[in-house]
Write an enzyme that holds these catalytic residues in place. Structure first.
Site, PDB file in Angstrom:
ATOM      1  N   ASP A 214     -17.048  13.208 -16.278  1.00 47.41           N
ATOM      2  CA  ASP A 214     -15.919  12.306 -16.498  1.00 47.41           C
ATOM      3  C   ASP A 214     -15.661  12.242 -18.002  1.00 47.41           C
ATOM      4  O   ASP A 214     -16.516  11.776 -18.760  1.00 47.41           O
ATOM      5  CB  ASP A 214     -16.245  10.912 -15.951  1.00 47.41           C
ATOM      6  CG  ASP A 214     -15.072   9.948 -16.038  1.00 47.41           C
ATOM      7  OD1 ASP A 214     -14.077  10.276 -16.705  1.00 47.41           O
ATOM      8  OD2 ASP A 214     -15.163   8.857 -15.445  1.00 47.41           O
ATOM      9  N   GLU A 240     -13.193  15.913 -15.145  1.00 43.24           N
ATOM     10  CA  GLU A 240     -12.256  14.836 -14.797  1.00 43.24           C
ATOM     11  C   GLU A 240     -11.625  14.183 -16.022  1.00 43.24           C
ATOM     12  O   GLU A 240     -12.297  13.904 -17.012  1.00 43.24           O
ATOM     13  CB  GLU A 240     -13.018  13.781 -13.981  1.00 43.24           C
ATOM     14  CG  GLU A 240     -12.217  12.545 -13.612  1.00 43.24           C
ATOM     15  CD  GLU A 240     -13.018  11.608 -12.730  1.00 43.24           C
ATOM     16  OE1 GLU A 240     -12.909  10.378 -12.925  1.00 43.24           O
ATOM     17  OE2 GLU A 240     -13.765  12.087 -11.844  1.00 43.24           O
ATOM     18  N   GLU A 268      -6.771   8.517 -12.624  1.00 47.35           N
ATOM     19  CA  GLU A 268      -7.294   7.152 -12.722  1.00 47.35           C
ATOM     20  C   GLU A 268      -6.340   6.241 -13.488  1.00 47.35           C
ATOM     21  O   GLU A 268      -6.163   5.073 -13.122  1.00 47.35           O
ATOM     22  CB  GLU A 268      -8.664   7.187 -13.401  1.00 47.35           C
ATOM     23  CG  GLU A 268      -9.253   5.834 -13.722  1.00 47.35           C
ATOM     24  CD  GLU A 268     -10.575   5.947 -14.458  1.00 47.35           C
ATOM     25  OE1 GLU A 268     -10.947   4.987 -15.152  1.00 47.35           O
ATOM     26  OE2 GLU A 268     -11.248   7.001 -14.350  1.00 47.35           O
ATOM     27  N   ASP A 291      -6.245   4.652  -8.903  1.00 47.47           N
ATOM     28  CA  ASP A 291      -6.972   3.399  -8.731  1.00 47.47           C
ATOM     29  C   ASP A 291      -6.017   2.421  -8.061  1.00 47.47           C
ATOM     30  O   ASP A 291      -4.960   2.102  -8.597  1.00 47.47           O
ATOM     31  CB  ASP A 291      -7.433   2.848 -10.084  1.00 47.47           C
ATOM     32  CG  ASP A 291      -8.355   1.650  -9.932  1.00 47.47           C
ATOM     33  OD1 ASP A 291      -7.928   0.638  -9.319  1.00 47.47           O
ATOM     34  OD2 ASP A 291      -9.494   1.693 -10.430  1.00 47.47           O
ATOM     35  N   HIS A 318     -10.146   6.163  -7.489  1.00 49.29           N
ATOM     36  CA  HIS A 318     -11.104   5.716  -8.494  1.00 49.29           C
ATOM     37  C   HIS A 318     -11.696   4.376  -8.066  1.00 49.29           C
ATOM     38  O   HIS A 318     -10.975   3.394  -7.904  1.00 49.29           O
ATOM     39  CB  HIS A 318     -10.401   5.562  -9.843  1.00 49.29           C
ATOM     40  CG  HIS A 318     -11.229   4.875 -10.878  1.00 49.29           C
ATOM     41  ND1 HIS A 318     -10.983   3.576 -11.284  1.00 49.29           N
ATOM     42  CD2 HIS A 318     -12.303   5.286 -11.585  1.00 49.29           C
ATOM     43  CE1 HIS A 318     -11.868   3.217 -12.201  1.00 49.29           C
ATOM     44  NE2 HIS A 318     -12.677   4.243 -12.402  1.00 49.29           N
ATOM     45  N   GLU A 338     -15.581   7.589  -4.063  1.00 48.39           N
ATOM     46  CA  GLU A 338     -16.386   7.288  -5.246  1.00 48.39           C
ATOM     47  C   GLU A 338     -17.068   5.934  -5.099  1.00 48.39           C
ATOM     48  O   GLU A 338     -16.461   4.968  -4.642  1.00 48.39           O
ATOM     49  CB  GLU A 338     -15.516   7.275  -6.497  1.00 48.39           C
ATOM     50  CG  GLU A 338     -16.292   6.920  -7.769  1.00 48.39           C
ATOM     51  CD  GLU A 338     -15.441   6.893  -9.024  1.00 48.39           C
ATOM     52  OE1 GLU A 338     -16.013   7.066 -10.123  1.00 48.39           O
ATOM     53  OE2 GLU A 338     -14.215   6.696  -8.916  1.00 48.39           O
TER      54      GLU A 338
END
Length: 394
Positions: A214, A240, A268, A291, A318, A338
């Site tokens: 990430d 990511e 995200e 998200d 996310h 996740e």
């Protein structure tokens, strides 16, 4: 039976701190030397809180019907988002039927176009939207996942995001994602240290466990491309959010140039169907990661998902706990999910929003049965002793 009417909407902030998952303190892995867009400044390199990642705080939205039913939701946004909810969006919510979620969403979005479109305003819209879905579930006595089509599988599998993928493997997760610690400002030496850390982790978890990076918007195309190629020998599954969210052209270039078989992911910090349309049509990534607390809420996430499905892309939201769990179990193009490790050392599984929410389920051995989502709405309640304030009460 008459459809209940929404009588009140209220926006709260937390006065005790600590509920926003960015606000975990100096000894938490989530704030320990993670590469960020501010890492080029030495004063702000070691800690994300040093540059203010936690300043907004938590937004709690509560909606109540004329019959006393209540729905609640939490996201980030704090006082600025609370102001927007109370002073602007309340007029589109109060007096509406609990079923008019689509109308309310459109009016909130269209009325705030001149100062919104994404970011803080979309956080506020998301919080209201999630609270409305929770309220509808309370009125109908149905879980949200049943109201949006019903589960397509009996259980959901998870990967873990945290500092210790080796421990996550022992907890039954299918993979582990680490925040990178070095970006372009640390140059070749930083990249070498990152690859060495990845190599040690690969040795610890074996060849079949997923490992991911990430990058949290902290790189440029050249550095991210070099990191991806250097990580190939250790079987990195995906890289990511390497670039700033608006650099669609950079993402498209990066995806063309990473090693064959390695995925590029992002989303995200993207919002609305229009933002994700850019990512999908420009072939910026292999799957998207909205998200639900930031992209526009569940109402918008369903549209984003349909768009992704038409492009044969997965949607792996996310984090966001129950707000994404109820979504992913209903989507064929969300085969895994996740889980954000909230323990300071990433060594135990604990609820993302603890102790703010009660009844929040967590994966068991890296999996969650659909039966864990069988309560009305999102299935969670605010803790009874939560220390909240309503700074812009009308």
């Amino acid at each position: 039976m008459a459809t209940p009417i929404i009588k009140h909407i209220r926006a709260f902030t937390l006065t005790g701190g600590g509920a926003d998952y960015h606000d975990q303190g100096a000894d938490h892995w989530i704030d320990d030397n993670i590469s960020t867009p501010m890492s080029k400044y030495p004063d702000y390199r070691a800690s994300r809180q040093s540059f203010g990642i936690n300043v907004l705080g938590t937004l709690v939205v509560e909606v109540e019907t004329d019959t006393g039913k209540r729905g609640v939701a939490v996201t980030t946004g704090g006082e600025p988002a609370a102001y927007i909810v109370e002073k602007h969006f309340a007029r589109f919510v109060e007096g509406r039927k609990v079923t008019e979620i689509e109308l309310i969403w459109d009016q909130m979005f269209q009325s705030s176009l001149y100062y919104g479109r994404r970011g803080l305003v979309l956080n506020a819209i998301s919080g209201v939207d999630l609270a409305l879905w929770d309220l509808l579930g309370q009125v109908r006595q149905e879980p949200v996942c049943e109201m949006i089509g019903g589960p397509v599988r009996d259980e959901q599998v998870f990967y873990a995001t945290g500092a210790r993928p080796d421990l996550a493997k022992g907890m039954g997760f299918i993979g582990g994602k680490m925040g990178v610690r070095h970006g372009p400002a640390q140059g070749a030496e930083g990249m070498k240290a990152e690859i060495e850390r990845l190599g040690r982790m690969r040795e610890a978890v074996g060849p079949d466990f997923w490992l991911m990076f990430d990058c949290w918007m902290s790189m440029d195309v050249d550095y991210a491309t070099g990191l991806a190629h250097a990580a190939q020998e250790h079987g990195l599954k995906w890289i990511e959010e390497c670039l700033p969210p608006d650099d669609y052209w950079g993402y498209a270039e990066l995806r063309r140039n990473v090693p064959r078989g390695m995925m590029v992911t992002t989303g995200e910090h993207e919002a609305t169907r229009w933002g994700f349309r850019m990512l999908l049509e420009m072939e910026c990534c292999d799957f998207i990661q909205p998200d639900v607390g930031w992209c526009g809420g569940l109402t918008e996430l369903l549209k984003i998902s349909a768009l992704a499905d038409a492009h044969n892309k997965m949607v792996i939201p996310h984090g966001s706990s129950v707000y994404s769990y109820h979504f992913v179990v209903t989507r064929q193009n969300s085969p895994f999910a996740e889980f954000l490790m909230m323990a300071p050392k990433a060594d135990v599984v604990q609820p993302m929003f603890a102790p703010m929410l009660e009844g929040e389920p967590v994966p068991q051995n890296g999996r969650m049965r659909v039966s864990a989502l069988d309560k009305p709405g999102f299935g969670v309640e605010l803790a009874a002793d939560l220390d909240m304030a309503r700074p812009y009460a009308r």
